[in-house]
Enzyme design. Sequence first.
Site, PDB file in Angstrom:
ATOM      1  N   LYS A 293      -8.089  10.646   1.833  1.00 44.47           N
ATOM      2  CA  LYS A 293      -7.038   9.720   2.360  1.00 44.47           C
ATOM      3  C   LYS A 293      -5.927  10.100   1.505  1.00 44.47           C
ATOM      4  CE  LYS A 293      -5.398   4.991   2.474  1.00 44.47           C
ATOM      5  NZ  LYS A 293      -5.887   3.511   2.394  1.00 44.47           N
TER       6      LYS A 293
ATOM      7  N   ASP B  86       1.601   2.747  -0.149  1.00 48.53           N
ATOM      8  CA  ASP B  86       1.160   2.279   1.091  1.00 48.53           C
ATOM      9  C   ASP B  86       1.797   0.668   0.981  1.00 48.53           C
ATOM     10  OD1 ASP B  86      -0.225   0.815   2.883  1.00 48.53           O
ATOM     11  OD2 ASP B  86      -2.100   0.535   2.047  1.00 48.53           O
TER      12      ASP B  86
ATOM     13  N   LYS C 114       2.874  -5.820   2.412  1.00 48.25           N
ATOM     14  CA  LYS C 114       1.882  -6.543   1.637  1.00 48.25           C
ATOM     15  C   LYS C 114       2.930  -7.417   0.809  1.00 48.25           C
ATOM     16  CE  LYS C 114      -1.255  -2.516   0.784  1.00 48.25           C
ATOM     17  NZ  LYS C 114      -2.465  -3.304   1.022  1.00 48.25           N
TER      18      LYS C 114
ATOM     19  N   ASP D 149      -2.645   5.039  -3.795  1.00 44.76           N
ATOM     20  CA  ASP D 149      -3.353   5.199  -2.430  1.00 44.76           C
ATOM     21  C   ASP D 149      -3.680   6.461  -1.830  1.00 44.76           C
ATOM     22  OD1 ASP D 149      -4.940   3.456  -0.774  1.00 44.76           O
ATOM     23  OD2 ASP D 149      -3.307   3.154   0.703  1.00 44.76           O
TER      24      ASP D 149
ATOM     25  N   ASP E  42      -1.023  -2.231   7.973  1.00 48.73           N
ATOM     26  CA  ASP E  42      -1.613  -2.053   6.336  1.00 48.73           C
ATOM     27  C   ASP E  42      -3.267  -1.521   6.677  1.00 48.73           C
ATOM     28  OD1 ASP E  42      -1.647  -2.184   3.840  1.00 48.73           O
ATOM     29  OD2 ASP E  42      -1.949  -4.012   3.718  1.00 48.73           O
TER      30      ASP E  42
ATOM     31  N   GLU F 268      -4.008   1.384   7.434  1.00 49.88           N
ATOM     32  CA  GLU F 268      -3.580   2.728   7.811  1.00 49.88           C
ATOM     33  C   GLU F 268      -4.307   3.934   7.320  1.00 49.88           C
ATOM     34  OE1 GLU F 268      -2.898   1.186   5.274  1.00 49.88           O
ATOM     35  OE2 GLU F 268      -2.969   3.016   3.623  1.00 49.88           O
TER      36      GLU F 268
ATOM     37  N   ARG G 145      -7.706   4.498   7.839  1.00 44.20           N
ATOM     38  CA  ARG G 145      -8.395   4.719   8.687  1.00 44.20           C
ATOM     39  C   ARG G 145      -7.937   5.490   9.786  1.00 44.20           C
ATOM     40  NH1 ARG G 145     -10.156  -1.447   9.490  1.00 44.20           N
ATOM     41  NH2 ARG G 145      -9.485  -1.109   7.273  1.00 44.20           N
TER      42      ARG G 145
HETATM   43  N1  BES Z   1      -4.961   1.039   0.475  1.00 43.87           N
HETATM   44  C1  BES Z   1      -5.239  -0.342   0.596  1.00 43.87           C
HETATM   45  C2  BES Z   1      -6.641  -0.827   0.131  1.00 43.87           C
HETATM   46  C3  BES Z   1      -6.437  -0.980  -1.203  1.00 43.87           C
HETATM   47  C4  BES Z   1      -6.323  -2.434  -1.701  1.00 43.87           C
HETATM   48  C5  BES Z   1      -6.974   0.001  -2.103  1.00 43.87           C
HETATM   49  C6  BES Z   1      -6.370  -2.403  -3.072  1.00 43.87           C
HETATM   50  C7  BES Z   1      -6.714  -0.066  -3.369  1.00 43.87           C
HETATM   51  C8  BES Z   1      -6.552  -1.295  -3.985  1.00 43.87           C
HETATM   52  C9  BES Z   1      -5.623  -0.348   2.421  1.00 43.87           C
HETATM   53  O1  BES Z   1      -4.677   0.532   3.146  1.00 43.87           O
HETATM   54  C10 BES Z   1      -5.341  -1.782   2.683  1.00 43.87           C
HETATM   55  O2  BES Z   1      -4.256  -2.241   3.262  1.00 43.87           O
HETATM   56  N2  BES Z   1      -6.615  -2.103   3.553  1.00 43.87           N
HETATM   57  C11 BES Z   1      -6.197  -3.532   3.951  1.00 43.87           C
HETATM   58  C12 BES Z   1      -7.030  -3.518   5.328  1.00 43.87           C
HETATM   59  C13 BES Z   1      -6.861  -4.814   6.127  1.00 43.87           C
HETATM   60  C14 BES Z   1      -5.562  -4.808   6.689  1.00 43.87           C
HETATM   61  C15 BES Z   1      -8.036  -4.812   7.319  1.00 43.87           C
HETATM   62  C16 BES Z   1      -7.218  -4.366   3.008  1.00 43.87           C
HETATM   63  O3  BES Z   1      -7.919  -3.809   2.542  1.00 43.87           O
HETATM   64  O4  BES Z   1      -6.606  -5.658   2.828  1.00 43.87           O
HETATM   65 ZN    ZN Z   2      -3.782   2.070   2.279  1.00 44.52          ZN
HETATM   66 MN    MN Z   3      -2.817  -0.514   3.532  1.00 47.00          MN
END
Ligand code: BES
Ligand code: ZN
Ligand code: MN
Length: 497
Positions: free
Chosen positions: A263, A268, A275, A286, A345, A347, A349
């Site tokens: 990824k 992000d 966020k 990210d 967010d 994204e 996946r």
């Molecule tokens: N890049 C983030 C996950 C992340 C969070 C990586 C903290 C490193 C540190 C990912 O894209 C994300 O935002 N995931 C969301 C998913 C949710 C919206 C279902 C999350 O984990 O909150």
């Molecule tokens: Zn992300």
């Molecule tokens: Mn995200």
Amino acid sequence: MSDALKIGFSAPAAPVKGVLVLFCESGLKLGAAAKKALAPAGDLLTRAAAADRFTGKSGSAIDIVAPAGLKVSRLIVIGTGKSDSKPEDIVKLGGQAIGRVPSSATDITVLAEWADGSMKPDQAADIALGMTLRAYSFKRYKTKLKEGEEEAKTRKVTIGVSDPEKTRRAWMAREAIAGGVVMARDLVNEPANILYPEEFARRAATLKKVGVGIEILDERAMTKLGMRALLGVGQGSDHDSRMVIMRWNGGKKGEAPVAFIGKGVCFDTGGISIKPAGSMEDMKGDMGGAACVVGLMHALASRKAKVNVIGVIGIVENMPDGKAQRPGDIVTSMSGQTIEIINTDAEGRLVLADVLWYTAKRFKPKFMIDLATLTGAIIVSLGHEYAGLFSNDDKLAERLSKAGQATGEKVWRMPLGPEYDKQIDSKFADVKNTGGRMGGAITAAQFLQRFVDKTPWAHLDVAGTAMGSPQTDINKSWGSGYGVRLLNELVAEYCEG
Ligand code: BES
Ligand code: ZN
Ligand code: MN
């Protein structure tokens, strides 16, 4: 790169200047070369050790400035506990050793021996690996020195060992691995205004010089392939998305490759599902999964691994904009499956859905492993010590766990299963991109599984380990380079030959 070490090997000899590093086992037991080097100082170490209650316990050290009777400017004795430790622990010893040496020292001699004899070539080379990983720092954007700090100079490290020639050869493979870790760390630490998708692709393309074949797909090419899931994530950014395919053919001609997928979200913001501001700057990391794949390809190619390997990274920037994708949008992935976007967010996946499918169909790999800073939920589950491991293949999962134990880049297996499907079934499309509040790392992995077909596959959620993870004996950097040593070990143990 600042703080670079220049590593060399020679027969053990007492130095006449610079810093001398020795190893010492519990009970204050030294090897022959150390005893010889300390002879002119009489009972200096015994007295210093008594005064400092130093006995050679693992994790302890003693540091003597201008040691009386010796010509060196500093004597550092690192406690090892027992001799013949595990490779992972020996790498740490190397980190502890260089960690004690002041950064201004440019001439460092290490006597790589146990109490009962010289370290083996692999062990002395592991010391060098640990020193190199620990010495890394990312100072590219520091233009001012702190008070007392000096301009970084190359630091010469001479490792004394009974078989310098063999040790040099053992070091060559590790030097390749260290180079891969450094490359991954640099990419993760780099800010997103510098490292946007095209620039990331250019940096991956520098692997050509170690013999890696490079293909870069732009948005036109990905549109032709039908990668609407990946492209949808990047459509709110002024920076075009890219996919980079890296290829190392070190194995038998025509033999199916193994594949690593990363990824690569250069930044992000969350997109329209934006966020909160707190710590959003961390989202420059990210792309830690993609950085690991690039570092791994560097390591494998540089040490000429006897295996056919493919690395594929999807590189995008997730931004909110008038052109950005919306919650409720439905996109058709390359696989033909439709995806309802619930949260922009989630994204990573979406990017991986297309890259996994593409890799499985084009390369028919023996197995594929993806790395992704995919969910905050994996940090809630496992903290920063273990990466989450999800797999449809028990043997692959087992091997990854073993490689994790061997390298200290640990993984913990998490469940997958049809029980979780109802959380990601969509009212309007084949699947939706979020699975609700519970088991967030699992539903993310369950989503990915729909895009791997029957390929043996493992997913590593490295959100807690790729960046901002604990400072260790061998890492003081924010971007850790997690996964390079883990996957190099997996390849070395199970895929080469
Ligand atoms: N890049 C983030 C996950 C992340 C969070 C990586 C903290 C490193 C540190 C990912 O894209 C994300 O935002 N995931 C969301 C998913 C949710 C919206 C279902 C999350 O984990 O909150
Ligand atoms: Zn992300
Ligand atoms: Mn995200």
